[in-house]
Design an enzyme around this catalytic site. Structure first.
Site, PDB file in Angstrom:
ATOM      1  N   HIS A   6      -5.922   1.646  -3.609  1.00 28.85           N
ATOM      2  CA  HIS A   6      -4.947   1.150  -2.648  1.00 28.85           C
ATOM      3  C   HIS A   6      -4.517  -0.250  -3.035  1.00 28.85           C
ATOM      4  O   HIS A   6      -5.128  -0.890  -3.890  1.00 28.85           O
ATOM      5  CB  HIS A   6      -5.542   1.159  -1.225  1.00 28.85           C
ATOM      6  CG  HIS A   6      -6.741   0.268  -1.081  1.00 28.85           C
ATOM      7  ND1 HIS A   6      -6.747  -0.839  -0.282  1.00 28.85           N
ATOM      8  CD2 HIS A   6      -7.983   0.319  -1.646  1.00 28.85           C
ATOM      9  CE1 HIS A   6      -7.928  -1.423  -0.332  1.00 28.85           C
ATOM     10  NE2 HIS A   6      -8.697  -0.746  -1.156  1.00 28.85           N
TER      11      HIS A   6
ATOM     12  N   HIS B 215      -2.315   1.253   7.117  1.00 29.14           N
ATOM     13  CA  HIS B 215      -2.709   1.175   5.713  1.00 29.14           C
ATOM     14  C   HIS B 215      -2.909   2.588   5.165  1.00 29.14           C
ATOM     15  O   HIS B 215      -3.327   3.490   5.890  1.00 29.14           O
ATOM     16  CB  HIS B 215      -4.001   0.369   5.569  1.00 29.14           C
ATOM     17  CG  HIS B 215      -4.341  -0.002   4.164  1.00 29.14           C
ATOM     18  ND1 HIS B 215      -3.565  -0.855   3.405  1.00 29.14           N
ATOM     19  CD2 HIS B 215      -5.369   0.385   3.360  1.00 29.14           C
ATOM     20  CE1 HIS B 215      -4.116  -1.006   2.210  1.00 29.14           C
ATOM     21  NE2 HIS B 215      -5.212  -0.259   2.160  1.00 29.14           N
TER      22      HIS B 215
ATOM     23  N   CYS C 259       0.809  -1.222   0.000  1.00 28.08           N
ATOM     24  CA  CYS C 259       0.000   0.000   0.000  1.00 28.08           C
ATOM     25  C   CYS C 259       0.844   1.275   0.000  1.00 28.08           C
ATOM     26  O   CYS C 259       0.563   2.212  -0.738  1.00 28.08           O
ATOM     27  CB  CYS C 259      -0.983  -0.001   1.163  1.00 28.08           C
ATOM     28  SG  CYS C 259      -0.239   0.050   2.814  1.00 28.08           S
TER      29      CYS C 259
END
Length: 193
Positions: free
Chosen positions: A145, A133, A81
């Site tokens: 993402h 994240h 990510c």
């Protein structure tokens, strides 16, 4: 002598008019192509056309959709990510933002969720007290993402999972500069063919 000047003036004016008409047609064609691209990306990513202001951002995301997740990866063979968001910023905005999600968060100015704009970063704390994240906001509550289960994808902040773990949004500070970079060579190679 006056006839030659008159003919030269008429030719010059004609040349200018033809040149202006070609420029107008080129601008019209570019606008039509840009509008078609915006419509296409709007449909693919589920974002309203009015929100698709940065065609380069949507093209980059589209080119990476489906890339598998790989922790520490930074290429089309696999990416995580934070490397994905780093690659977006380096290739779309010519800005380096940091090499992991916590470092990226340290380099942004926080933005309220209701004030997010396409290109802003969205951060999540998934079953943790620290950021775990990051994604890139696309508009209409959608973000791109690298998901650990499905690779690079577009998700909605309204989905219960992402809504539950959403922490904050952020816009990179102007003075941000890191030396860590993502390997976007595969992107460049594929798009220079």
């Amino acid at each position: 002598m006056n006839t030659k000047k008159l003919i030269a003036a008429v030719l010059f004016i004609g040349f200018c008019l033809v040149s202006q008409a070609q420029t107008t047609n080129n601008k019209k064609n570019n606008n039509e192509q840009d509008n078609l691209a915006k419509e296409y990306f709007s449909q693919i990513m589920g974002v309203a056309i009015k929100a698709t202001t940065n065609t380069k951002l949507y093209q980059f995301v589209y080119d990476w959709l489906g890339t598998p997740y790989r922790l520490g990866g930074d290429s089309k063979k696999g990416i995580d990510c934070s490397k994905f968001s780093l690659a977006v910023y380096e290739n779309v905005f010519n800005t380096t933002i940091g090499y992991n999600s916590r470092n990226q968060y340290a380099n942004v100015t926080p933005v309220n969720r209701k004030d997010l704009q396409p290109g802003d970063l969205v951060f999540f704390k998934i079953r943790s007290k620290s950021i775990t994240h990051v994604g890139v906001y696309l508009g209409d509550d959608k973000f791109a993402h690298a998901s650990s289960s499905k690779g690079v994808m577009v998700s909605s902040l309204k989905e219960p999972y992402w809504n539950r773990y959403y922490y904050n949004g952020g816009r990179p500070k102007p003075e941000v500069s890191e030396t860590m970079t993502a390997d976007a060579s595969s992107y460049k190679e594929e798009n220079n063919k």
